[in-house]
Scaffold this active site. Sequence first.
Site, short mmCIF file in Angstrom:
data_model
loop_
_atom_site.label_atom_id
_atom_site.label_comp_id
_atom_site.label_asym_id
_atom_site.label_seq_id
_atom_site.Cartn_x
_atom_site.Cartn_y
_atom_site.Cartn_z
N HIS A 59 -7.40 -5.92 0.69
CA HIS A 59 -6.25 -5.11 0.83
C HIS A 59 -5.36 -5.81 1.97
CE1 HIS A 59 -3.95 -1.34 0.25
NE2 HIS A 59 -4.22 -0.90 1.60
N SER A 66 0.84 -1.28 0.03
CA SER A 66 0.12 0.09 -0.04
C SER A 66 0.97 1.23 0.03
CB SER A 66 -0.97 -0.06 1.07
OG SER A 66 -2.01 0.64 0.83
C1 GTR Z 1 -5.37 4.12 1.94
C2 GTR Z 1 -5.01 5.03 1.11
C3 GTR Z 1 -4.07 4.13 -0.11
C4 GTR Z 1 -3.30 3.29 0.55
C5 GTR Z 1 -3.57 2.88 1.89
C6 GTR Z 1 -2.57 2.16 2.80
O1 GTR Z 1 -6.33 4.48 2.92
O2 GTR Z 1 -5.96 5.60 0.15
O3 GTR Z 1 -3.21 5.11 -0.93
O4 GTR Z 1 -1.94 3.72 0.48
O5 GTR Z 1 -4.31 3.65 2.77
O6 GTR Z 1 -1.54 2.46 2.93
O7 GTR Z 1 -3.03 1.27 3.60
#
Ligand code: GTR
Length: 432
Positions: free
Chosen positions: A411, A269
């Site tokens: 995610h 991320s």
């Molecule tokens: C989210 C963000 C992303 C990503 C993520 C993370 O909320 O919108 O760009 O980087 O966080 O790092 O978990």
Amino acid sequence: MSKMTSHIRSLLLVSFTAVCCGFCVSGDGGEPEEGWTANAERVAASQAREEARNRKINYREEKVPDYVLPDPLVMLDGTKVDSAERWREKRRPEILELFRKNVYGRAPVGRPEGMTFEVFDFAADAMDGAATRKQVKINFTGKEDGLAMNLVLFVPNDARKPVPTFLLICNRDPENIDPTRKVKMPFWPAEEVVARGYGIAAFYNGDVDPDKHDEFKNGVHGLFDRPGERPADAWATLAAWAWGASRAMDYFETDDSVDEKHVAVVGHSRGGKTALWAGAEDERFAMVVSNDSGCGGAALSRRCYGETVAQINRSFPHWFCDNFEKFNDNEGALPVDQHMLMALAAPRLLCVASADEDLWADPRGEFLSAVGASPVYELFGLVGLGTTEMPPLDRPVQKGNISYHIRTGGHGLTEYDWEQYMNFADEHWGKK
Ligand code: GTR
């Protein structure tokens, strides 16, 4: 048709083919399997959520705007890049500079004067004897009580030294990289990596720079920036973390147990965006791993699918340089797109991964970026991704020097993801 137009057309065609005709022949030679598409119910629910919040976020593939990607192999002045040498000498520096100026900002060059490494913890029998653990305090200026980051490293005891090593930029709670191993998280499955014969290292990004908008007063910005007005291309927080990864590499170069010619920089991320930038700025990393990095990472900005440039600049104003705001709702004006960031990894190994439920990060945009970077690998006589068709779920593509997979689930950085990265390393670093 000019050569340039024809290349742009082929890039567009590539996107179109991948979007519309995703299929793949099954491994057992049976029926072709469908390439990944976003679950329709998830798309509808995600879209409804954004509409209820009145946010201009798109999850519908058919609403992705028409776009033309800048050609990685055409210089700003229109000259075609037709050799690896021209890429190295002319186009790569040009693209790197465009990313510094417009996206991530400019970090101080090279290792800081006076930096010291102190191995403050050494255990030859860590992980029940499977590994040697070291913890290193990397003091950026060498001054007493100066700003420092801690690097944790496990090296398998029964592997031939020096060992190829994975370095995680940890953007989650430091307990994810617990050196005592009382806490074990799939985010950093150190035991499994050691069992596969690799070194595994990590540092916590907050040691280098806090993940909050503090007007760049703390962390390495507070340490190195000159007081006064910040230029619009000054390094921001992602660039600071990437710089931290390079300091870990500086240490690896001094440690005989680590093979510094085979180090993979890994991030998830925001850490994945950072890993890509670290690999672009520092070619000592032999492999770059972007796990679910999304907007500002692997995903193409011009697709405006899920998180957008405007949205990310609003939510995380400290991640990118000020110039990046010029491209809020104006992605077409960017002189680069993220496939060119990936291309900066060439000819080294690159892994890109997405997750089925992680539409916010635009899995298809991440895949298409890998497709768009491939011509640069080809210039080196290598296979890049080796396909333009998005694979089905949980069917990694590892045909060339770019690996791509999209896995079941949301995610996150999971053991499944790590396995794919290690399989890829095995293949290329001679373990198979
Ligand atoms: C989210 C963000 C992303 C990503 C993520 C993370 O909320 O919108 O760009 O980087 O966080 O790092 O978990």
